[in-house]
Scaffold this motif. Structure first.
Motif, PDB file in Angstrom:
ATOM      1  N   ALA A  46       0.830  -1.206   0.000  1.00  0.00           N
ATOM      2  CA  ALA A  46       0.000   0.000   0.000  1.00  0.00           C
ATOM      3  C   ALA A  46       0.866   1.258   0.000  1.00  0.00           C
ATOM      4  O   ALA A  46       0.575   2.228  -0.702  1.00  0.00           O
ATOM      5  CB  ALA A  46      -0.928  -0.008   1.212  1.00  0.00           C
ATOM      6  N   PRO A  50       0.673   4.421  -3.393  1.00  0.00           N
ATOM      7  CA  PRO A  50      -0.322   5.302  -2.770  1.00  0.00           C
ATOM      8  C   PRO A  50      -1.386   5.767  -3.762  1.00  0.00           C
ATOM      9  O   PRO A  50      -1.141   5.867  -4.966  1.00  0.00           O
ATOM     10  CB  PRO A  50       0.520   6.471  -2.264  1.00  0.00           C
ATOM     11  CG  PRO A  50       1.724   6.489  -3.145  1.00  0.00           C
ATOM     12  CD  PRO A  50       2.006   5.043  -3.449  1.00  0.00           C
ATOM     13  N   ILE A  51      -2.560   6.054  -3.226  1.00  0.00           N
ATOM     14  CA  ILE A  51      -3.714   6.472  -4.020  1.00  0.00           C
ATOM     15  C   ILE A  51      -3.865   7.989  -3.931  1.00  0.00           C
ATOM     16  O   ILE A  51      -4.028   8.549  -2.846  1.00  0.00           O
ATOM     17  CB  ILE A  51      -4.991   5.775  -3.499  1.00  0.00           C
ATOM     18  CG1 ILE A  51      -4.843   4.254  -3.601  1.00  0.00           C
ATOM     19  CG2 ILE A  51      -6.227   6.267  -4.258  1.00  0.00           C
ATOM     20  CD1 ILE A  51      -5.816   3.474  -2.728  1.00  0.00           C
ATOM     21  N   SER A  53      -1.750  10.389  -4.243  1.00  0.00           N
ATOM     22  CA  SER A  53      -0.732  11.095  -3.469  1.00  0.00           C
ATOM     23  C   SER A  53       0.661  10.627  -3.863  1.00  0.00           C
ATOM     24  O   SER A  53       0.841   9.478  -4.280  1.00  0.00           O
ATOM     25  CB  SER A  53      -0.944  10.832  -1.972  1.00  0.00           C
ATOM     26  OG  SER A  53       0.167  11.209  -1.206  1.00  0.00           O
ATOM     27  N   PHE A 251      -4.634   0.540   2.552  1.00  0.00           N
ATOM     28  CA  PHE A 251      -4.821   1.624   1.598  1.00  0.00           C
ATOM     29  C   PHE A 251      -4.036   2.831   2.103  1.00  0.00           C
ATOM     30  O   PHE A 251      -4.159   3.213   3.266  1.00  0.00           O
ATOM     31  CB  PHE A 251      -6.306   1.956   1.455  1.00  0.00           C
ATOM     32  CG  PHE A 251      -7.119   0.773   1.031  1.00  0.00           C
ATOM     33  CD1 PHE A 251      -7.362   0.525  -0.312  1.00  0.00           C
ATOM     34  CD2 PHE A 251      -7.600  -0.124   1.974  1.00  0.00           C
ATOM     35  CE1 PHE A 251      -8.089  -0.594  -0.704  1.00  0.00           C
ATOM     36  CE2 PHE A 251      -8.325  -1.244   1.591  1.00  0.00           C
ATOM     37  CZ  PHE A 251      -8.564  -1.486   0.243  1.00  0.00           C
ATOM     38  N   ALA A 252      -3.246   3.420   1.235  1.00  0.00           N
ATOM     39  CA  ALA A 252      -2.413   4.552   1.625  1.00  0.00           C
ATOM     40  C   ALA A 252      -2.536   5.659   0.596  1.00  0.00           C
ATOM     41  O   ALA A 252      -2.831   5.414  -0.578  1.00  0.00           O
ATOM     42  CB  ALA A 252      -0.956   4.112   1.765  1.00  0.00           C
ATOM     43  N   GLY A 253      -2.286   6.891   1.051  1.00  0.00           N
ATOM     44  CA  GLY A 253      -2.303   8.020   0.136  1.00  0.00           C
ATOM     45  C   GLY A 253      -3.164   9.164   0.619  1.00  0.00           C
ATOM     46  O   GLY A 253      -3.223   9.460   1.816  1.00  0.00           O
ATOM     47  N   ASP A 254      -3.879   9.797  -0.305  1.00  0.00           N
ATOM     48  CA  ASP A 254      -4.718  10.947  -0.022  1.00  0.00           C
ATOM     49  C   ASP A 254      -5.804  10.595   1.002  1.00  0.00           C
ATOM     50  O   ASP A 254      -6.424   9.520   0.920  1.00  0.00           O
ATOM     51  CB  ASP A 254      -5.374  11.425  -1.319  1.00  0.00           C
ATOM     52  CG  ASP A 254      -6.303  12.597  -1.097  1.00  0.00           C
ATOM     53  OD1 ASP A 254      -5.813  13.715  -0.918  1.00  0.00           O
ATOM     54  OD2 ASP A 254      -7.538  12.369  -1.091  1.00  0.00           O
ATOM     55  N   GLU A 257      -9.281  10.120  -1.009  1.00  0.00           N
ATOM     56  CA  GLU A 257      -9.316   9.112  -2.072  1.00  0.00           C
ATOM     57  C   GLU A 257      -8.939   7.724  -1.571  1.00  0.00           C
ATOM     58  O   GLU A 257      -9.609   6.729  -1.904  1.00  0.00           O
ATOM     59  CB  GLU A 257      -8.383   9.524  -3.211  1.00  0.00           C
ATOM     60  CG  GLU A 257      -8.850  10.746  -3.989  1.00  0.00           C
ATOM     61  CD  GLU A 257      -7.929  11.059  -5.151  1.00  0.00           C
ATOM     62  OE1 GLU A 257      -7.532  10.112  -5.867  1.00  0.00           O
ATOM     63  OE2 GLU A 257      -7.587  12.239  -5.346  1.00  0.00           O
ATOM     64  N   ALA A 258      -7.876   7.637  -0.791  1.00  0.00           N
ATOM     65  CA  ALA A 258      -7.445   6.330  -0.284  1.00  0.00           C
ATOM     66  C   ALA A 258      -8.480   5.762   0.682  1.00  0.00           C
ATOM     67  O   ALA A 258      -8.775   4.562   0.670  1.00  0.00           O
ATOM     68  CB  ALA A 258      -6.087   6.454   0.398  1.00  0.00           C
ATOM     69  N   HIS A 259      -9.044   6.634   1.506  1.00  0.00           N
ATOM     70  CA  HIS A 259     -10.063   6.184   2.452  1.00  0.00           C
ATOM     71  C   HIS A 259     -11.294   5.671   1.722  1.00  0.00           C
ATOM     72  O   HIS A 259     -11.847   4.612   2.066  1.00  0.00           O
ATOM     73  CB  HIS A 259     -10.448   7.341   3.381  1.00  0.00           C
ATOM     74  CG  HIS A 259     -11.499   6.995   4.383  1.00  0.00           C
ATOM     75  ND1 HIS A 259     -12.771   7.513   4.345  1.00  0.00           N
ATOM     76  CD2 HIS A 259     -11.477   6.146   5.447  1.00  0.00           C
ATOM     77  CE1 HIS A 259     -13.473   7.026   5.345  1.00  0.00           C
ATOM     78  NE2 HIS A 259     -12.726   6.191   6.033  1.00  0.00           N
ATOM     79  N   GLU A 261     -11.506   4.410  -1.277  1.00  0.00           N
ATOM     80  CA  GLU A 261     -11.232   3.114  -1.897  1.00  0.00           C
ATOM     81  C   GLU A 261     -11.277   1.995  -0.862  1.00  0.00           C
ATOM     82  O   GLU A 261     -11.793   0.904  -1.126  1.00  0.00           O
ATOM     83  CB  GLU A 261      -9.875   3.146  -2.601  1.00  0.00           C
ATOM     84  CG  GLU A 261      -9.638   1.918  -3.473  1.00  0.00           C
ATOM     85  CD  GLU A 261      -8.609   2.136  -4.559  1.00  0.00           C
ATOM     86  OE1 GLU A 261      -7.908   1.160  -4.877  1.00  0.00           O
ATOM     87  OE2 GLU A 261      -8.514   3.262  -5.099  1.00  0.00           O
TER      88      GLU A 261
END
Length: 424
Positions: A46, A50-51, A53, A251-254, A257-259, A261
């Motif tokens: 993850a 990242p999603i 980000s 899930f990692a990132g913004d 957006e990540a949340h 997903e």
């Protein structure tokens, strides 16, 4: 006779339901999801992809300091796995960065040293700079604007002082925020008491959109997302766990957006169809979520969604830490009935929300329609009865009471983990 295993504290109970009474066992497919990677590999994957980000390493490489928000002792975030990975990756590209770990207590009590060691392990507790958020300490807060709801946004001032704010957490169905995780690390996690109260007002709690698994038009979620963005929450690492508290996805990132997903992934594997049961058995997923009555309300809402009005909810929850909130207890115990609580709370305006109002409002809503039998051998039965619930020391005793109320032919549904399912 059906034999069903349910969590209780740090153990499990085997409960028996007559075959002719059992209508269904409502379970999400979370426990059926079998990842091919180890927990550490899932987390690293993850973080590598990242999603919405840049990678965490890109965000930290030129920073002097960073704050990592993490959950408190009431949340089963597997920080013994996630936090060491985050710390290692951060320090690999920026060895001299100043790291503060901020415990998001929200409106809860402070975590004890023992609870922190249980969460992180002794090495992190001994060697890292851990700060416990206190929502009632005005000196530690800073005002960052006005929420969409109109409430003032007060957050821990570390969000303004740090160059980079990130958060770790986990995603599960949430009984009024839709899902936990993501933006919830900020509000209520590190928000001031005044802000938490405004966000958890009776009007929002009563909204049909403030329910398990719903984000769209959820006023509580909208406030939370606004707060996360005002805090400049730059990156999140959120995991999904099974009933054994093992990571099955990450899930990692913004922060939005990540949340989202992660929420969509969980929705796909957690939805169950409701049945019209006379008696519903639920739990709060065992330790650490079943430590008090306050938290146990979550598992009751899953039962509420599939129980016939006038039915019986059997709630199996250790409640070894008591009621979980004095205001929560007092507002129920001092009322003549759950209906009286509801009448009172619906007259309270947004800016006059009182501590634990949301929790006793939801419990009163449930008690107004159902008989709740709380099963525990770790909490005072008199206090349980004072809160307008019945008590039983064992499941067998509770089931017998339920059959006395609804008849020997009553249909029973079992939700082995009430905080893991989305009933619709």
């Amino acid at each position: 006779m059906a034999n069903i295993k349910v969590p209780y504290g740090k153990t499990h109970w085997d409960i028996k339901i007559p075959d002719e009474n059992l209508m269904g066992v409502l379970e999400s497919n979370v426990n059926e999801f079998k990842p091919e990677l180890t927990q550490e590999e899932i987390v690293n994957r993850a973080l590598d992809t990242p999603i919405g980000s840049p990678k965490l390493e890109e965000l930290v490489k030129d920073k002097k300091d960073i704050v990592i928000i993490t959950s408190d002792h009431t949340r089963p975030v597997p920080s013994k796995i996630t936090m060491p990975i985050l710390l290692e990756r951060i320090r690999k590209v920026n060895p001299d960065i100043d790291i503060k770990i901020l415990i998001a207590t929200g409106f809860h009590r402070a975590s004890t040293r023992e609870e922190l060691i249980n969460k992180f392990g002794e090495e992190i507790v001994e060697n890292e700079n851990i700060i416990i958020h206190d929502s009632r300490d005005d000196e530690s807060l800073v005002k960052l604007g006005i929420l969409p709801s109109g409430g003032e946004l007060w957050l821990n001032k570390l969000v303004e002082e740090t160059e980079l704010l990130i958060a770790e957490g986990f995603i599960e169905p949430h009984f009024f925020a839709g899902f936990s995780g993501g933006r919830k690390s900020v509000l209520p996690g590190i928000a001031g008491a005044k802000t938490v109260l405004a966000n958890h007002c009776s009007e929002f709690i009563a909204s049909k959109h403030a329910r398990t698994g719903i984000l769209d038009r959820n006023p509580i979620h909208e406030d939370m997302l606004y707060a996360a963005k005002k805090a400049n929450l730059a990156f999140i690492l959120n995991v999904v766990i099974n009933s054994k508290k093992k990571i099955i996805n990450a899930f990692a990132g913004d922060c939005e957006e990540a949340h989202l997903e992660g929420c969509n992934f969980l929705l796909d594997i957690s939805k169950v169809d409701k049945v019209d049961a006379d008696i519903v058995v639920s739990t709060n997923g065992g330790y650490p979520l079943d430590q008090n009555v306050y938290q146990a309300v979550k598992g009751m809402t899953a039962a509420e969604a599939t129980c016939k009005e006038g039915g019986v909810i059997i709630m199996i929850s250790a409640c070894n830490d008591g009621h979980g909130g004095q205001s929560f207890y007092d507002n129920l115990a001092n009322a003549s009935s759950p209906r009286e609580v509801l009448h009172k709370v619906h007259k309270i305006s947004r800016d006059k929300t009182i501590p634990d109002q949301w929790e006793f409002q939801i419990l009163a809503r449930i008690l107004d329609k159902f008989t709740v039998i709380l099963v525990t051998d770790m909490y005072d039965p008199e206090k349980i009865r004072a809160m307008h619930m019945e008590h039983a020391y064992t499941f067998e005793e509770a089931l017998e009471k339920a059959f006395e109320i609804k008849g020997k032919g009553a249909k029973v549904a079992v939700i082995p983990d009430g905080v893991s399912v989305i009933v619709n």
